[in-house]
Scaffold this motif. Sequence first.
Motif, PDB file in Angstrom:
ATOM      1  N   PHE A 210       1.221   6.337 -15.251  1.00 51.06           N
ATOM      2  CA  PHE A 210      -0.628   5.827 -14.477  1.00 51.06           C
ATOM      3  C   PHE A 210       0.231   4.400 -13.744  1.00 51.06           C
ATOM      4  O   PHE A 210       1.224   4.173 -13.999  1.00 51.06           O
ATOM      5  CB  PHE A 210      -1.348   5.037 -15.892  1.00 51.06           C
ATOM      6  N   SER A 211      -0.794   3.504 -13.082  1.00 43.62           N
ATOM      7  CA  SER A 211       0.042   2.376 -12.379  1.00 43.62           C
ATOM      8  C   SER A 211      -1.782   1.668 -12.065  1.00 43.62           C
ATOM      9  O   SER A 211      -2.641   2.168 -12.594  1.00 43.62           O
ATOM     10  CB  SER A 211       0.021   2.792 -11.041  1.00 43.62           C
ATOM     11  N   ALA A 212      -1.731   1.049 -10.985  1.00 44.46           N
ATOM     12  CA  ALA A 212      -2.604   0.103 -10.639  1.00 44.46           C
ATOM     13  C   ALA A 212      -3.009  -0.254  -9.130  1.00 44.46           C
ATOM     14  O   ALA A 212      -2.266  -0.226  -8.390  1.00 44.46           O
ATOM     15  CB  ALA A 212      -2.441  -1.409 -11.489  1.00 44.46           C
ATOM     16  N   VAL A 237     -10.267  -3.363  -3.579  1.00 46.17           N
ATOM     17  CA  VAL A 237      -9.474  -1.625  -4.397  1.00 46.17           C
ATOM     18  C   VAL A 237     -10.130  -1.103  -3.693  1.00 46.17           C
ATOM     19  O   VAL A 237      -9.056   0.335  -4.013  1.00 46.17           O
ATOM     20  CB  VAL A 237      -9.977  -2.371  -5.864  1.00 46.17           C
ATOM     21  N   TYR A 238     -10.976  -1.080  -3.119  1.00 46.40           N
ATOM     22  CA  TYR A 238     -11.152   0.787  -2.103  1.00 46.40           C
ATOM     23  C   TYR A 238     -10.541   1.266  -1.508  1.00 46.40           C
ATOM     24  O   TYR A 238      -9.727   2.207  -1.088  1.00 46.40           O
ATOM     25  CB  TYR A 238     -12.576   0.534  -2.366  1.00 46.40           C
ATOM     26  N   ASP A 239      -9.233  -0.252  -0.430  1.00 47.76           N
ATOM     27  CA  ASP A 239      -9.057   0.324   0.652  1.00 47.76           C
ATOM     28  C   ASP A 239      -7.762   0.260  -0.180  1.00 47.76           C
ATOM     29  O   ASP A 239      -7.049   1.365   0.560  1.00 47.76           O
ATOM     30  CB  ASP A 239      -9.082  -1.031   1.582  1.00 47.76           C
ATOM     31  N   SER A 240      -7.473   0.028  -1.803  1.00 48.14           N
ATOM     32  CA  SER A 240      -6.088   0.080  -2.194  1.00 48.14           C
ATOM     33  C   SER A 240      -6.407   1.874  -2.358  1.00 48.14           C
ATOM     34  O   SER A 240      -4.957   2.269  -2.288  1.00 48.14           O
ATOM     35  CB  SER A 240      -5.992  -0.661  -3.262  1.00 48.14           C
ATOM     36  N   LYS A 241      -7.059   1.949  -3.001  1.00 43.35           N
ATOM     37  CA  LYS A 241      -7.141   4.084  -3.461  1.00 43.35           C
ATOM     38  C   LYS A 241      -7.208   3.976  -2.297  1.00 43.35           C
ATOM     39  O   LYS A 241      -7.055   5.569  -2.141  1.00 43.35           O
ATOM     40  CB  LYS A 241      -8.604   3.509  -4.365  1.00 43.35           C
ATOM     41  N   LYS A 242      -7.752   4.353  -0.822  1.00 46.01           N
ATOM     42  CA  LYS A 242      -7.522   5.033   0.157  1.00 46.01           C
ATOM     43  C   LYS A 242      -6.125   5.304   0.308  1.00 46.01           C
ATOM     44  O   LYS A 242      -5.883   5.894   1.318  1.00 46.01           O
ATOM     45  CB  LYS A 242      -8.327   4.608   1.292  1.00 46.01           C
ATOM     46  N   LYS A 243      -5.775   3.909   0.276  1.00 45.90           N
ATOM     47  CA  LYS A 243      -4.147   4.264   1.038  1.00 45.90           C
ATOM     48  C   LYS A 243      -3.363   4.812  -0.434  1.00 45.90           C
ATOM     49  O   LYS A 243      -1.993   4.972   0.032  1.00 45.90           O
ATOM     50  CB  LYS A 243      -3.460   2.934   0.944  1.00 45.90           C
ATOM     51  N   GLY A 244      -3.440   5.845  -1.364  1.00 48.27           N
ATOM     52  CA  GLY A 244      -3.618   6.675  -2.401  1.00 48.27           C
ATOM     53  C   GLY A 244      -2.991   5.677  -3.354  1.00 48.27           C
ATOM     54  O   GLY A 244      -1.779   6.109  -4.094  1.00 48.27           O
ATOM     55  N   LYS A 245      -3.978   4.749  -3.703  1.00 46.88           N
ATOM     56  CA  LYS A 245      -3.154   4.012  -5.160  1.00 46.88           C
ATOM     57  C   LYS A 245      -2.129   3.157  -5.234  1.00 46.88           C
ATOM     58  O   LYS A 245      -1.462   3.330  -4.384  1.00 46.88           O
ATOM     59  CB  LYS A 245      -3.192   5.054  -6.352  1.00 46.88           C
ATOM     60  N   ASN A 246      -1.173   2.756  -6.378  1.00 43.66           N
ATOM     61  CA  ASN A 246      -0.586   1.935  -6.209  1.00 43.66           C
ATOM     62  C   ASN A 246       0.135   0.540  -5.741  1.00 43.66           C
ATOM     63  O   ASN A 246       0.766   0.666  -5.174  1.00 43.66           O
ATOM     64  CB  ASN A 246       0.799   2.765  -6.785  1.00 43.66           C
ATOM     65  N   CYS A 247      -0.767   0.251  -5.277  1.00 40.85           N
ATOM     66  CA  CYS A 247      -0.990  -0.905  -3.872  1.00 40.85           C
ATOM     67  C   CYS A 247      -1.622  -1.919  -4.152  1.00 40.85           C
ATOM     68  O   CYS A 247      -2.398  -1.983  -4.980  1.00 40.85           O
ATOM     69  CB  CYS A 247      -0.126  -0.006  -2.732  1.00 40.85           C
ATOM     70  N   TYR A 248      -1.906  -2.866  -3.103  1.00 33.27           N
ATOM     71  CA  TYR A 248      -2.870  -4.439  -3.137  1.00 33.27           C
ATOM     72  C   TYR A 248      -2.947  -3.946  -2.122  1.00 33.27           C
ATOM     73  O   TYR A 248      -2.173  -3.970  -0.837  1.00 33.27           O
ATOM     74  CB  TYR A 248      -1.930  -5.378  -3.949  1.00 33.27           C
TER      75      TYR A 248
END
Length: 254
Positions: A210-212, A237-248
């Motif tokens: 798991f990550s954030a 947050v949705y942009d972070s999800k699109k990048k592959g998660k585990n990022c800001y």
Amino acid sequence: IKNTPWYLVSTFNYNQYLKERFIFIIFNILISIIASVTIGYYLMKKVSIITSPIDDFIKESTSIIPIQSQSKSDNIDINHHFNNIINTSKDGVYCSRTNLLNRKYFIQNANIKIQTHHKKFALLFIDLDNLKTINDTLGHHYGDYVISIFAQHITTFFNHPIDLAGRFGGDEFIVLTNNFNNEIDLIDKLQKLIIELNGSVSNASTVIPFSASIGVALTDNEIRDIEQLIINADKAVYDSKKKGKNCYTFYINH
């Protein structure tokens, strides 16, 4: 004078008499002042013993339910505050699973902080990655465990007195902070936070990481409303999800 009702009083004796009377009066005044101060101090200590628990309670409770009224009457402020405390006890302040502020009281406190402290704030919308997978694969008790651990890491990481952390709901957390010198300093903290919130949960046969995914919105001269900041950070947050998660990702107003 012998055999008469008269006394012979010299100027020297009379002055001596007045001096003694003056000293006597001054001495009595000093004794009265000392006695009054001593009694006043004693009574003040007694009153303080009675009122200090109330004062401490008000001081501590303002961190959860700030006194918002700016009335000239302190009595109105206190009455308003105690009414808020009574209402708070009815609907709860903290999430029972994470001990973080729930959404309502996070928004209430965060908005007051932003309006009171005219500094730059960052609103972090933190989404726990893979919670649904953990719940579906290992069970909800594993998911609850991850949420609890996740919240502990957030609380430890954001431990500055003015930092504010809350659970927005489900696998979503929100943090308000101004504990950074500039955006470079904030980016450094975000990189450390991403590492801090990485982990995994497993049973005998399955390991699930798991990550954030984090969205960040900054206050500026135009946006100092907590609800708008949350909306902006949620979009990031949705942009972070699109990048592959585990990022800001920082919210950019187009």
